[in-house]
Design a protein around this motif. Structure first.
Motif, PDB file in Angstrom:
ATOM      1  N   ALA A 176      18.697 -48.604 -10.338  1.00  0.00           N
ATOM      2  CA  ALA A 176      18.505 -47.254  -9.576  1.00  0.00           C
ATOM      3  C   ALA A 176      19.552 -46.217 -10.017  1.00  0.00           C
ATOM      4  O   ALA A 176      19.034 -44.964  -9.941  1.00  0.00           O
ATOM      5  N   SER A 177      20.613 -46.322 -10.330  1.00  0.00           N
ATOM      6  CA  SER A 177      21.428 -45.128 -11.066  1.00  0.00           C
ATOM      7  C   SER A 177      21.056 -44.503 -12.131  1.00  0.00           C
ATOM      8  O   SER A 177      21.565 -43.676 -12.708  1.00  0.00           O
ATOM      9  N   ALA A 178      20.067 -45.067 -12.938  1.00  0.00           N
ATOM     10  CA  ALA A 178      19.619 -44.450 -14.170  1.00  0.00           C
ATOM     11  C   ALA A 178      18.601 -43.533 -13.822  1.00  0.00           C
ATOM     12  O   ALA A 178      17.854 -43.312 -14.960  1.00  0.00           O
ATOM     13  N   SER A 179      18.089 -43.342 -12.723  1.00  0.00           N
ATOM     14  CA  SER A 179      17.116 -42.262 -12.181  1.00  0.00           C
ATOM     15  C   SER A 179      17.178 -41.059 -13.001  1.00  0.00           C
ATOM     16  O   SER A 179      18.275 -40.622 -12.983  1.00  0.00           O
ATOM     17  N   PRO A 180      16.166 -40.394 -13.378  1.00  0.00           N
ATOM     18  CA  PRO A 180      16.060 -39.346 -13.972  1.00  0.00           C
ATOM     19  C   PRO A 180      16.857 -38.289 -13.417  1.00  0.00           C
ATOM     20  O   PRO A 180      17.442 -37.406 -13.880  1.00  0.00           O
ATOM     21  N   ILE A 181      16.284 -37.995 -12.112  1.00  0.00           N
ATOM     22  CA  ILE A 181      16.879 -37.024 -10.996  1.00  0.00           C
ATOM     23  C   ILE A 181      18.275 -37.307 -10.932  1.00  0.00           C
ATOM     24  O   ILE A 181      19.186 -36.272 -11.137  1.00  0.00           O
ATOM     25  N   LEU A 182      19.021 -38.426 -10.747  1.00  0.00           N
ATOM     26  CA  LEU A 182      20.324 -38.684 -10.464  1.00  0.00           C
ATOM     27  C   LEU A 182      20.948 -38.845 -11.646  1.00  0.00           C
ATOM     28  O   LEU A 182      22.266 -38.073 -11.725  1.00  0.00           O
ATOM     29  N   SER A 183      20.543 -38.874 -13.048  1.00  0.00           N
ATOM     30  CA  SER A 183      21.195 -38.948 -13.949  1.00  0.00           C
ATOM     31  C   SER A 183      21.306 -37.548 -14.345  1.00  0.00           C
ATOM     32  O   SER A 183      22.618 -36.819 -14.979  1.00  0.00           O
ATOM     33  N   VAL A 184      20.468 -36.519 -14.440  1.00  0.00           N
ATOM     34  CA  VAL A 184      20.532 -35.188 -14.638  1.00  0.00           C
ATOM     35  C   VAL A 184      21.381 -34.426 -13.786  1.00  0.00           C
ATOM     36  O   VAL A 184      22.117 -33.568 -14.139  1.00  0.00           O
ATOM     37  N   GLY A 185      21.160 -34.851 -12.481  1.00  0.00           N
ATOM     38  CA  GLY A 185      22.112 -34.432 -11.184  1.00  0.00           C
ATOM     39  C   GLY A 185      23.502 -34.556 -11.777  1.00  0.00           C
ATOM     40  O   GLY A 185      24.506 -33.673 -11.459  1.00  0.00           O
ATOM     41  N   SER A 186      23.994 -35.823 -12.087  1.00  0.00           N
ATOM     42  CA  SER A 186      25.264 -36.169 -12.464  1.00  0.00           C
ATOM     43  C   SER A 186      25.743 -35.234 -13.553  1.00  0.00           C
ATOM     44  O   SER A 186      26.952 -34.727 -13.685  1.00  0.00           O
ATOM     45  N   LEU A 187      24.752 -35.105 -14.468  1.00  0.00           N
ATOM     46  CA  LEU A 187      25.295 -34.164 -15.656  1.00  0.00           C
ATOM     47  C   LEU A 187      25.711 -32.694 -15.262  1.00  0.00           C
ATOM     48  O   LEU A 187      26.397 -32.183 -15.679  1.00  0.00           O
ATOM     49  N   VAL A 188      24.658 -32.440 -14.371  1.00  0.00           N
ATOM     50  CA  VAL A 188      24.758 -30.918 -13.930  1.00  0.00           C
ATOM     51  C   VAL A 188      26.057 -30.684 -12.863  1.00  0.00           C
ATOM     52  O   VAL A 188      27.016 -29.919 -13.240  1.00  0.00           O
ATOM     53  N   ILE A 189      26.546 -31.812 -12.384  1.00  0.00           N
ATOM     54  CA  ILE A 189      27.647 -31.905 -11.754  1.00  0.00           C
ATOM     55  C   ILE A 189      28.949 -31.833 -12.409  1.00  0.00           C
ATOM     56  O   ILE A 189      29.942 -30.950 -12.456  1.00  0.00           O
ATOM     57  N   ASP A 190      29.113 -32.375 -13.796  1.00  0.00           N
ATOM     58  CA  ASP A 190      30.070 -32.439 -14.622  1.00  0.00           C
ATOM     59  C   ASP A 190      30.013 -31.248 -15.285  1.00  0.00           C
ATOM     60  O   ASP A 190      31.270 -30.662 -15.717  1.00  0.00           O
ATOM     61  N   LEU A 191      29.122 -30.548 -15.507  1.00  0.00           N
ATOM     62  CA  LEU A 191      29.054 -29.307 -16.163  1.00  0.00           C
ATOM     63  C   LEU A 191      29.092 -28.003 -15.409  1.00  0.00           C
ATOM     64  O   LEU A 191      29.337 -26.995 -15.913  1.00  0.00           O
ATOM     65  N   THR A 192      29.193 -28.027 -14.181  1.00  0.00           N
ATOM     66  CA  THR A 192      29.052 -27.074 -13.158  1.00  0.00           C
ATOM     67  C   THR A 192      30.807 -26.746 -13.132  1.00  0.00           C
ATOM     68  O   THR A 192      31.721 -27.451 -12.822  1.00  0.00           O
ATOM     69  N   PRO A 193      30.916 -25.338 -13.153  1.00  0.00           N
ATOM     70  CA  PRO A 193      32.349 -24.732 -13.207  1.00  0.00           C
ATOM     71  C   PRO A 193      33.094 -25.025 -11.861  1.00  0.00           C
ATOM     72  O   PRO A 193      32.215 -25.037 -10.702  1.00  0.00           O
ATOM     73  N   GLY A 194      34.165 -25.441 -11.679  1.00  0.00           N
ATOM     74  CA  GLY A 194      34.632 -25.561 -10.594  1.00  0.00           C
ATOM     75  C   GLY A 194      34.750 -24.759  -9.429  1.00  0.00           C
ATOM     76  O   GLY A 194      34.559 -25.183  -8.251  1.00  0.00           O
ATOM     77  N   PHE A 195      34.717 -23.380  -9.475  1.00  0.00           N
ATOM     78  CA  PHE A 195      34.542 -22.577  -8.886  1.00  0.00           C
ATOM     79  C   PHE A 195      33.069 -22.518  -8.022  1.00  0.00           C
ATOM     80  O   PHE A 195      33.043 -22.342  -6.832  1.00  0.00           O
ATOM     81  N   LEU A 196      32.164 -22.829  -8.819  1.00  0.00           N
ATOM     82  CA  LEU A 196      30.768 -22.950  -8.040  1.00  0.00           C
ATOM     83  C   LEU A 196      30.521 -24.240  -7.390  1.00  0.00           C
ATOM     84  O   LEU A 196      30.048 -23.993  -6.181  1.00  0.00           O
ATOM     85  N   LYS A 197      31.280 -25.134  -7.805  1.00  0.00           N
ATOM     86  CA  LYS A 197      31.172 -26.461  -7.098  1.00  0.00           C
ATOM     87  C   LYS A 197      31.961 -26.088  -5.932  1.00  0.00           C
ATOM     88  O   LYS A 197      31.386 -26.671  -4.703  1.00  0.00           O
ATOM     89  N   SER A 198      32.969 -25.627  -5.830  1.00  0.00           N
ATOM     90  CA  SER A 198      33.610 -25.099  -4.378  1.00  0.00           C
ATOM     91  C   SER A 198      32.753 -24.361  -3.610  1.00  0.00           C
ATOM     92  O   SER A 198      32.583 -24.448  -2.337  1.00  0.00           O
ATOM     93  N   ALA A 199      31.847 -23.382  -4.086  1.00  0.00           N
ATOM     94  CA  ALA A 199      31.126 -22.597  -3.345  1.00  0.00           C
ATOM     95  C   ALA A 199      30.043 -23.208  -2.714  1.00  0.00           C
ATOM     96  O   ALA A 199      29.769 -23.096  -1.754  1.00  0.00           O
ATOM     97  N   VAL A 200      29.525 -24.214  -3.377  1.00  0.00           N
ATOM     98  CA  VAL A 200      28.397 -25.248  -2.860  1.00  0.00           C
ATOM     99  C   VAL A 200      28.828 -25.952  -1.830  1.00  0.00           C
ATOM    100  O   VAL A 200      28.340 -26.258  -0.707  1.00  0.00           O
ATOM    101  N   ILE A 201      30.157 -26.626  -2.138  1.00  0.00           N
ATOM    102  CA  ILE A 201      30.579 -27.618  -0.977  1.00  0.00           C
ATOM    103  C   ILE A 201      31.014 -26.661   0.183  1.00  0.00           C
ATOM    104  O   ILE A 201      30.601 -27.194   1.335  1.00  0.00           O
TER     105      ILE A 201
END
Length: 495
Positions: free
Chosen positions: A30-55
């Motif tokens: 289940a963790s190899a889901s295309p959506i979850l995999s790309v989502g995890s990559l997006v999370i890793d590549l997202t700048p910290g300030f943008l992550k904080s803004a989303v949270i």
């Protein structure tokens, strides 16, 4: 309608491909889901300030928000691929293949991934590309109804496949079954229960202990890792004289004790609710480090989780005899829930979670701050982050009736303690609030004030003072790089 056919074809093909990929992932991993995999990559590549803004904007709904955005993006890319395929075939199909390749790379580069995890993304690309080629070829044929019927059936098949995939994933309850079988070890020392005076009976006031199902969840895992406790191990390694590893059974056999501790997320805005208190059951990290014997010069422990997260915790904090730093296996009398780090997580009082609260723990590496960085510190956050003194107004909300109104909330100065809470009404003098008992220096403290409220709009502001005499600062500061500051202020309309 003829001009929209390529767009409809692309959207339908995207739905079909994604549904097929998700279905394969549900069967394989289940963790190899295309959506979850790309989502995890997006999370890793997202700048910290943008992550904080989303949270800050979405709180614990940040992950559903990201998944929703990714689904919209996939459908939009499908529409674009349909137009490209109609105008310059086979570039649309090539585009689908490129997106599939990105998803496959994202899947195999996750922590703990295997080459087989690329399969769902490859299947999604193959199904999506073939469906796109077929549907776009039919756009030139006469008969609008026949085309629409084919596109709708294709899209519906993708949706059904996705629904089935979710049902299969929900049915794969191996981790939940394992959690249900866990018998928590008997604590060698139990936490002293809170006295009646430690909590106020005020409706709307944050409870002293947060129920597991209400506990906030902020992490980088779109889907929590599924870990078999029988296969789990934690390594204690790095700059130590005696590296070792422990199985779940071995860890559970160590002396365990209960510790009430409030956890804080660095993304918590002033007055926010990204914090919670639980009675944790675990074994002392200090004792584990003593067994490993850190070498001279080491000053940091880099902890790693199965989700790819890491945290840099000062070694001196974890060796502090006066601080209950734990490898926790239990939460509020139950085995650690999957969402909160099963089978084992870290709990360290007095530090923000990004430098201390690693979930799904797999490794403790003794090292140095000048040699290693962790997940968030490599993204610009401070390497050391003690929790800042703060306070919050829980009630009243936006409205109240004239007369005696109980204003109440919580305040915290972790590992130091709260000595005073004051309230300011409409810019007037600061008045002292009544404090509940101090259950633990590592737990937030409730406060209340009985206010004679008149009709109209009023501004309430709160501040706390810790046991050393430090008064909470009124100077506003953002969550990054080491925690927000300022005074929680609310407007109350009294009728």
């Amino acid at each position: 309608m003829a001009g929209l056919r390529p767009v409809v074809s692309g959207v339908a093909a995207a739905a079909a491909g994604l549904g097929a990929g998700e279905l394969v992932a549900a069967v394989l991993n289940a963790s190899a889901s295309p959506i979850l995999s790309v989502g995890s990559l997006v999370i890793d590549l997202t700048p910290g300030f943008l992550k904080s803004a989303v949270i800050a904007a979405f709180g614990t709904g940040d992950k559903p928000f990201l998944i929703g955005v990714l689904l919209v993006v996939v459908l939009a890319l499908g529409a674009a691929a349909g137009l490209l395929q109609a105008r310059r075939a086979p570039l649309g199909v090539v585009g689908v293949a490129v997106v599939g390749a990105v998803a496959a790379v994202a899947a195999v580069t996750r922590t703990g991934a295997s080459p087989l995890d690329a399969t769902p993304s490859v299947v999604a690309a193959v199904v999506g590309g073939a469906t796109l080629s077929r549907l776009v070829a039919r756009t030139e044929l006469p008969g609008r109804r026949a085309f629409l019927r084919g596109a709708v059936v294709t899209a519906a098949a993708g949706v059904v496949a996705g629904v089935i995939a979710r049902a299969i994933t929900a049915g794969q309850r191996g981790t939940q079954v394992a959690i249900g079988k866990v018998e928590l070890p008997a604590p060698t020392a139990t936490a002293t229960p809170p006295a009646a005076a430690d909590a106020f009976d005020v409706p709307g006031l944050t409870p002293l202990v947060t129920a597991n199902e209400d506990f906030y969840r902020i992490d980088i895992a779109l889907s929590p890792p599924s870990i078999d406790p029988d296969a789990w191990r934690v390594e204690v390694t790095g700059e130590v004289e005696h590296p070792f590893s422990l199985t779940y059974r071995q860890l559970s056999a160590l002396p365990m004790h209960e510790s009430p501790t409030t956890l804080m997320c660095v993304s918590n805005e002033v007055g926010g609710t990204l914090n919670g208190t639980a009675v944790w059951l675990g074994t002392s990290i200090r004792d584990l480090l003593a067994r490993a014997a850190p070498k001279a010069g080491a000053d940091m422990v880099l902890s790693s989780g199965a989700d790819g997260f890491s945290a840099s915790t000062p070694l001196a904090v974890l060796q502090d005899a006066g601080r209950d730093s734990l490898l926790a296996v239990g939460m509020n009398g139950e085995a650690l829930p999957q969402l909160h780090g099963f089978p084992v997580r870290m709990v360290v009082p007095g530090l923000y979670g990004y430098v201390s609260a690693t979930k799904w723990l797999t490794k403790l590496e003794v090292t140095r701050f000048d040699r290693a960085t962790a997940y968030w510190t490599s993204r610009g956050y401070s390497a050391q982050a003690p929790v800042k003194i703060s306070s919050r107004i829980d009630r009243p909300g936006s409205g109240a009736r004239a007369g005696i109104v109980t204003v109440a909330g919580v305040a915290w100065a972790q590992h130091i303690g709260i000595a005073r809470v004051q309230l300011q009404i409409d810019g007037g003098p600061w008045v002292d609030c009544e404090l509940a008992g101090d259950w633990s220096v590592d737990v937030w403290r409730q406060w209340r004030y009985r206010w004679t409220a008149s009709r109209g709009s009023h501004q309430l502001r709160v501040r706390a003072t810790d046991s050393t005499g430090l008064v909470q600062t009124a100077k506003p500061a953002a969550e990054a790089p080491n925690g927000a500051t300022g005074l929680h202020t609310v407007q109350v309309s009294v009728s």
